[in-house]
Design a protein around this motif. Structure first.
Motif, mmCIF file in Angstrom:
data_model
loop_
_atom_site.group_PDB
_atom_site.id
_atom_site.type_symbol
_atom_site.label_atom_id
_atom_site.label_comp_id
_atom_site.label_asym_id
_atom_site.label_seq_id
_atom_site.Cartn_x
_atom_site.Cartn_y
_atom_site.Cartn_z
ATOM 1 N N GLU A 139 6.634 -9.545 8.029
ATOM 2 C CA GLU A 139 5.760 -10.121 9.050
ATOM 3 C C GLU A 139 6.283 -11.517 9.410
ATOM 4 N N CYS A 140 6.726 -11.657 10.643
ATOM 5 C CA CYS A 140 7.221 -12.942 11.142
ATOM 6 C C CYS A 140 6.128 -13.579 11.988
ATOM 7 N N GLU A 141 5.555 -14.653 11.494
ATOM 8 C CA GLU A 141 4.503 -15.324 12.250
ATOM 9 C C GLU A 141 5.141 -16.252 13.278
ATOM 10 N N THR A 142 4.987 -15.913 14.552
ATOM 11 C CA THR A 142 5.672 -16.616 15.630
ATOM 12 C C THR A 142 4.681 -16.899 16.754
ATOM 13 N N TYR A 143 5.184 -17.257 17.913
ATOM 14 C CA TYR A 143 4.289 -17.590 19.027
ATOM 15 C C TYR A 143 5.064 -17.475 20.330
ATOM 16 N N ARG A 144 4.442 -16.873 21.327
ATOM 17 C CA ARG A 144 5.083 -16.811 22.651
ATOM 18 C C ARG A 144 4.617 -17.995 23.481
ATOM 19 N N PHE A 145 5.572 -18.607 24.160
ATOM 20 C CA PHE A 145 5.279 -19.814 24.924
ATOM 21 C C PHE A 145 4.755 -19.512 26.326
ATOM 22 N N ALA B 286 0.828 -1.212 0.000
ATOM 23 C CA ALA B 286 0.000 0.000 0.000
ATOM 24 C C ALA B 286 0.858 1.255 0.000
ATOM 25 N N PHE B 287 2.091 1.128 0.492
ATOM 26 C CA PHE B 287 2.996 2.279 0.549
ATOM 27 C C PHE B 287 4.158 2.127 -0.433
ATOM 28 N N GLY B 288 4.060 1.130 -1.329
ATOM 29 C CA GLY B 288 5.082 0.984 -2.350
ATOM 30 C C GLY B 288 6.358 0.335 -1.874
ATOM 31 N N MET B 289 6.306 -0.463 -0.808
ATOM 32 C CA MET B 289 7.497 -1.173 -0.338
ATOM 33 C C MET B 289 7.215 -2.670 -0.321
ATOM 34 N N PRO B 290 8.258 -3.495 -0.373
ATOM 35 C CA PRO B 290 8.030 -4.939 -0.303
ATOM 36 C C PRO B 290 7.361 -5.337 1.010
ATOM 37 N N GLY B 291 6.397 -6.239 0.911
ATOM 38 C CA GLY B 291 5.759 -6.804 2.084
ATOM 39 C C GLY B 291 5.992 -8.305 2.085
ATOM 40 N N VAL B 292 6.588 -8.835 3.136
ATOM 41 C CA VAL B 292 7.026 -10.229 3.161
ATOM 42 C C VAL B 292 6.430 -10.945 4.362
ATOM 43 N N HIS B 293 5.958 -12.161 4.140
ATOM 44 C CA HIS B 293 5.557 -13.020 5.252
ATOM 45 C C HIS B 293 6.573 -14.142 5.385
ATOM 46 N N VAL B 294 6.996 -14.451 6.622
ATOM 47 C CA VAL B 294 7.949 -15.523 6.840
ATOM 48 C C VAL B 294 7.566 -16.301 8.087
ATOM 49 N N ASP B 295 7.914 -17.570 8.092
ATOM 50 C CA ASP B 295 7.677 -18.422 9.256
ATOM 51 C C ASP B 295 8.639 -18.023 10.366
ATOM 52 N N GLY B 296 8.132 -17.338 11.370
ATOM 53 C CA GLY B 296 8.956 -16.838 12.464
ATOM 54 C C GLY B 296 9.360 -17.890 13.468
ATOM 55 N N MET B 297 8.984 -19.138 13.245
ATOM 56 C CA MET B 297 9.444 -20.231 14.104
ATOM 57 C C MET B 297 10.632 -20.955 13.475
ATOM 58 N N ASP B 298 11.132 -20.444 12.375
ATOM 59 C CA ASP B 298 12.200 -21.082 11.619
ATOM 60 C C ASP B 298 13.317 -20.065 11.420
ATOM 61 N N GLU C 165 -3.739 -25.071 20.686
ATOM 62 C CA GLU C 165 -2.940 -24.125 19.904
ATOM 63 C C GLU C 165 -1.553 -23.981 20.514
ATOM 64 N N LYS C 166 -1.499 -23.854 21.826
ATOM 65 C CA LYS C 166 -0.211 -23.720 22.503
ATOM 66 C C LYS C 166 0.646 -24.959 22.295
ATOM 67 N N ALA C 167 0.042 -26.112 22.376
ATOM 68 C CA ALA C 167 0.792 -27.359 22.187
ATOM 69 C C ALA C 167 1.312 -27.480 20.757
ATOM 70 N N ARG C 168 0.507 -27.035 19.802
ATOM 71 C CA ARG C 168 0.901 -27.122 18.399
ATOM 72 C C ARG C 168 2.149 -26.291 18.125
ATOM 73 N N TYR C 169 2.196 -25.097 18.680
ATOM 74 C CA TYR C 169 3.372 -24.254 18.472
ATOM 75 C C TYR C 169 4.552 -24.706 19.320
ATOM 76 N N ALA C 170 4.283 -25.224 20.505
ATOM 77 C CA ALA C 170 5.378 -25.727 21.342
ATOM 78 C C ALA C 170 6.116 -26.858 20.643
ATOM 79 N N ALA C 171 5.392 -27.645 19.861
ATOM 80 C CA ALA C 171 6.005 -28.748 19.125
ATOM 81 C C ALA C 171 6.913 -28.243 18.009
ATOM 82 N N ARG C 172 6.794 -26.985 17.665
ATOM 83 C CA ARG C 172 7.619 -26.380 16.617
ATOM 84 C C ARG C 172 8.662 -25.434 17.216
#
Length: 442
Positions: free
Chosen positions: A330-336, A293-305, A352-359
């Motif tokens: 945008e780093c998609e992550t999770y706080r334990f 929307a502002f003319g810059m790259p927008g990136v999504h990445v797996d923030g657990m990796d 949900e918590k268990a699913r992310y804890a496994a990663r």
């Protein structure tokens, strides 16, 4: 492997998963979002298999070769086939891997110790821990130069550690001691180190983004106006998903794109703003889309990796350093743990918590390094033991350090260098002995 192509390419090959599965970053490839072209229809936020598209800041400049692709080898294939004869096809060298692993272990062990000290009454106020998000801090900050700047949030301990602030200085700050990086006046949410160009933790969401934008402007001004040719400094602005509907975020994205500032906006999307689910709080939960929307790259990445994060970070930091402008990642992550140590964490689904804890990003990196003969179990155990000693020493140092004197409360509060104003007689009020004792009438 060949490094991922620069953001100037139309296609950017997705860095690879350590875990075998990711959330919405499961795609085989990511392609750039061109704001002048119609985007594909949106799919579900989490677990989407759609090829997410990254933006280009300028169609004519950045989309130089639409057929250019990176030659890469998927981690899953490398590990599965066991045919690696050298480290040339791996995503990280042994030296880099050990550095990354040590930094992530330091962040995790430090935060675990903070929880212990908090419950023992050694820390006061709100303490927000970073457990689970280490791949983001390490993946970005360990690629910086010392002169580069980092602006953090209230969840700032690990950002400080990754930037090089000693563990004893961070722990002392949490204990409110004079040996802390802010002499005990900042506490958990306000880490700062001029020496390490950590410009701060900020307690209010969105508060640090304008400061980071100013730091990036300073770098550009020094290079282009003051003609400091070696000033290629980059600023990282960290913030969470809850910030991305705030005005400062949009204003600063606009300003950074307008002036092509050397800044990377890093969204640590841990899916929850205290107790509010991200998907319930925003009309379009894919934050990376706000970049185009502002003319810059927008990136999504797996923030657990951490290896995926590093690949994207290299591109974004490289763009900024070359003068090509800002990037929104945008780093998609999770706080334990809960939002803070005062949060019983009863609102999130246990599944949900268990699913992310496994990663767990640390366990994933450890597995990758061992399976690819980058490190032995003994080498990694030695790092863990070393870090345990560092953290224990930090606690002992903080515990034995002195508390600030009462007179220090008057410093760094007002423009008045002495701290608390000038009295009717023209003298600094703090020079009155009764003032420091707390008995003066003001």
């Amino acid at each position: 492997m060949a490094s991922a192509s620069a953001f100037s390419a139309t296609k950017f090959t997705q860095p690879f998963s350590l875990n075998g599965t990711t959330s919405r970053s499961h795609e085989k490839h990511q392609s750039f979002f061109d704001p002048l072209r119609t985007a594909p229809s949106s799919s579900s936020f989490l677990g989407s298999t759609r090829k997410l598209r990254l933006s280009s800041a300028s169609k004519s400049k950045l989309v130089a070769n639409p057929n250019r692709r990176s030659a890469v080898v998927a981690v899953s294939d490398v590990v599965k086939e066991k045919k690696v004869k050298s480290t040339t096809n791996l995503l990280i060298t042994k030296e880099e891997g050990l550095e990354v692993y040590e930094d992530m272990i330091l962040g995790r062990a430090f935060e675990d110790m903070c929880a212990q000290m908090y419950y023992r009454g050694k820390m006061f106020g709100f303490v927000h821990l970073y457990n689970g998000q280490e791949a983001v801090s390490t993946g970005f900050i360990k690629l910086l130069k010392r002169e580069d700047s980092v602006v953090s949030t209230y969840r700032d301990h690990v950002h400080a550690l990754s930037k090089g602030v000693p563990a004893r200085a961070v722990m002392s700050e949490l204990f409110g001691k004079t040996t802390g990086c802010c002499r005990g006046q900042g506490g958990s949410m306000h880490m700062f180190s001029k020496e390490h160009n950590l410009i701060g933790g900020f307690a209010f969401i969105g508060e640090g983004i304008p400061v980071a934008t100013g730091a990036a402007f300073s770098s550009k001004y020094r290079r282009e106006v003051l003609k400091e040719a070696d000033c290629d400094h980059v600023t990282l602005a960290f913030f969470g998903d809850g910030t991305c509907n705030n005005g400062q975020f949009f204003e600063c994205l606009n300003m950074a794109a307008l002036w092509k500032l050397p800044i990377v906006f890093v969204v640590e999307n841990n899916l929850w703003a205290i107790g509010m689910s991200h998907v319930r709080a925003t009309s379009d939960p894919e934050i990376w889309k706000k970049g185009p929307a502002f003319g810059m790259p927008g990136v999504h990445v797996d923030g657990m990796d951490v290896l995926k994060v590093r690949e994207v970070a290299k591109e974004a930091i490289g763009r900024a350093r070359r003068g090509e402008g800002p990037t929104l990642v945008e780093c998609e992550t999770y706080r334990f743990r809960g939002h803070s140590l005062a949060d019983p964490d009863e609102l999130r689904d246990p599944a949900e918590k268990a699913r992310y804890a496994a990663r767990d990003p640390i366990a994933a990196l450890k597995k990758y390094m061992i399976e690819n003969s980058l490190a032995s179990e003994a080498e990694l155990k030695a790092i863990e033991k070393k870090i345990d000693e560092v953290v224990e020493e930090a606690v002992e140092f903080a515990d034995e350090s002195p508390h600030p004197s009462r007179s220090q409360l008057l410093e760094n509060v007002f423009a008045d260098p002495k701290g608390f104003g000038i009295g009717p007689d023209g003298r600094y009020r703090c020079e009155d002995p009764k003032f420091t004792e707390g008995t003066a009438r003001v």
